[in-house]
Design an enzyme around this catalytic site. Structure first.
Site, short mmCIF file in Angstrom:
data_model
loop_
_atom_site.label_atom_id
_atom_site.label_comp_id
_atom_site.label_asym_id
_atom_site.label_seq_id
_atom_site.Cartn_x
_atom_site.Cartn_y
_atom_site.Cartn_z
CD GLU A 102 -2.89 0.94 2.47
OE1 GLU A 102 -2.83 -0.06 3.22
OE2 GLU A 102 -3.81 1.77 2.51
CG ASN A 157 -9.45 -1.84 1.50
OD1 ASN A 157 -9.07 -3.01 1.65
ND2 ASN A 157 -9.25 -0.91 2.43
CD GLU A 158 -10.21 -2.88 6.13
OE1 GLU A 158 -10.16 -1.82 6.75
OE2 GLU A 158 -9.56 -3.90 6.47
CE1 TYR A 185 -3.45 -6.42 8.71
CE2 TYR A 185 -5.74 -5.74 8.49
CZ TYR A 185 -4.44 -5.78 7.99
OH TYR A 185 -4.15 -5.20 6.79
CD GLU A 214 -6.03 -4.86 3.99
OE1 GLU A 214 -5.96 -4.53 5.19
OE2 GLU A 214 -6.42 -4.09 3.09
CD GLN A 219 0.29 -2.57 3.67
OE1 GLN A 219 1.09 -1.92 3.05
NE2 GLN A 219 -0.93 -2.10 4.01
#
Ligand code: AHR
Length: 495
Positions: free
Chosen positions: A28, A175-176, A244, A299, A348
């Protein structure tokens, strides 16, 4: 401890192939990921190819990076791709509002990214702007990257020095969207999704684009349910999912100086991936029993407090043996669910969150996570051997987690590969693997381990943690006995 755990495999003819895309990465425009991490510019004294660090290119080739997701993350829904093409000196700047409020000068844009993917031999995965971009921008981007000729966008690309289209297959539609993508309800996003998805392919998906709907976070099964119900199959190839390993969003704990309690909680969070993947697959199966729509975990990874003295918006963190445990167990989970999980992206790649590489000036180090990805390349595109076993427990403070994680595959040349992780912080665990019917005679093995769970590589000691040959196993009459040291990752391969 003491007792052997018995592991066996089912050799089902119809077992899925473990898509190599499960081993994907994510870069990113965030902190020192792109600028300083990948991209130093072609006038830099750091050896580079078209401005991208050669050490990073080589490291990523070594782990056979199959795909790279870009430009975000949250950044994606602010990104105006047209500002990142044409002569660099003419490119407008913007504020990177999600990540530190720094100025983005757009010097790394579409050409840089797609040429980098070509150099890496990786499929590009563009996560495109839905939150603040228009349907027209989205269509134009697809045409710019994919039209051979005869359209204004193909003409513009050629004027900018690229004749042949790159043929980008993988596209994320925002995204999200439940958060930084626009704080939408899924009911609202499902309609927006259909609109973008329709126009990006002009109604018919002639070029077989792979369209990934922005997915849920963790256990938000309602999100997946609505997308599966509302979006016709002709408009979607995959649904995303983010998770996450964070122990507490307000107090994530240090990346290196943690204690066993924090370690245990991190592993507890990481292992929830299994529950979440199963839960979303169950919902998908209800609406798509023929398994036509994939689950893409675009992710995942460990997320801790930033290193002292670094910009809190840059998400720079060290990477220890805990991260190796997270990587090893998570990749085993994806392998074991590879019937539906067809792609995933670690967050990432460089200098951000659970990175595989960290840079400091001209120096670059590889993290324990990197080494796990390297050891697991044996599973890329191999056929899954579904596993059967009951794990012993790793107990801390009266709570327990499964100590052992395993996945296995057979590749095209008939070699069997088994990846094992023992997350137990202090106990060795012995396993007995039944290899009957797998035609295994010679085995070679590798291990990633260290003295302390907090151990990590540094710029002064870059090889403290590295892959080593592993010999603590015995093959007797089709049974393989392996002793797994505490917090270690072992990959055994028949030769
Ligand atoms: O990876 C960092 C951020 O985490 C991404 O930008 C966002 O999608 C997620 O919340």
């Amino acid at each position: 401890q003491g007792q052997e755990t018995k592991i066996s495999f089912k050799t089902a003819e119809d077992a899925p192939k473990i898509s190599k895309h499960i081993y994907g990465h994510f870069a990113e425009h965030l902190g020192r990921s792109i600028y300083d991490g990948f991209y130093v510019g072609d006038t830099s004294a750091i050896p580079n190819k078209d401005g991208v660090r050669i050490d990073i290119i080589e490291a990523l080739k070594e782990i056979q990076i199959p795909n790279l997701r870009w430009p975000g993350g949250c950044f994606a829904d602010t990104y105006q791709w047209k500002d990142g093409i044409g002569p660099q000196e003419d490119r407008p700047t913007m504020v990177n509002s999600w990540w530190g409020g720094v100025t983005e000068d757009n010097s790394f844009g579409t050409h840089n990214f797609l040429n980098l993917c070509e150099e890496l031999g990786a499929e590009p995965f563009i996560s495109a702007n839905v939150g603040s971009g228009t349907v027209q921008d989205f269509m134009d981007w697809v045409q710019y990257t994919n039209h051979p000729e005869g359209s204004p966008m193909a003409k513009l690309r050629k004027e900018n020095g690229r004749d042949e289209p790159w043929k980008v297959k993988y596209w994320g539609i925002g995204n999200e969207m439940w958060g930084c993508g626009g704080n939408m309800t899924v009911e609202y996003y499902a309609n927006i999704y259909k609109q973008y998805s329709t126009f990006m392919t002009a109604g018919e998906n002639k070029d077989n684009l792979y369209r990934i709907a922005a997915g849920a976070s963790g256990d938000d099964y309602h999100w997946t349910e609505v997308l599966m119900k509302e979006v016709p199959k002709s408009l979607i190839e995959a649904v995303g999912l983010h998770h996450y390993a964070v122990i507490d969003w307000e107090n994530k704990g240090p990346a290196t100086g943690y204690d066993e309690e924090i370690y245990f909680k991190s592993m507890e969070e990481a292992l929830k991936m299994d529950e979440f993947v199963k839960g979303h697959i169950e919902v998908m199966e209800k609406h798509d029993p023929k398994n036509e729509i994939d689950l893409v975990v675009d992710e995942w990874g460990g997320w801790y407090d930033v290193e002292e003295g670094t910009n809190p918006g840059f998400l720079y963190q060290q990477n220890t043996m805990r991260d190796a445990m997270i990587a090893g167990t998570t990749l085993n989970i994806f392998n074991n669910h590879s019937g539906r999980v067809k792609m995933a992206n670690l967050a990432q790649t460089v200098n951000v969150l659970q990175a595989v590489a960290l840079t400091e000036g001209e120096k670059m180090i590889l993290t324990p996570t990197y080494h796990v990805f390297k050891m697991y390349t044996v599973h890329h595109d191999a056929q899954l051997l579904p596993v059967e076993f009951d794990s012993p427990e790793y107990t801390y403070n009266g709570e327990s987690l499964p100590a052992i994680s395993v996945s296995a595959s057979k590749n095209e040349t008939g070699n069997t590969n088994i990846s094992l992780v023992n997350i137990d912080a202090s106990a060795e665990h012995k396993v007995e693997i039944d290899l009957e019917g797998l035609d295994v005679n010679n085995i070679e093995a590798e291990i990633l381990k260290s003295g302390k769970i907090q151990d990590h590589n540094t710029f002064d000691n870059p090889n403290k943690i590295n892959i080593a040959e592993f010999k603590d196993f015995k093959l007797r009459k089709g049974k393989l006995e392996v002793s797994l040291p505490p917090f270690s990752v072992v990959v055994l391969s028949s030769k």
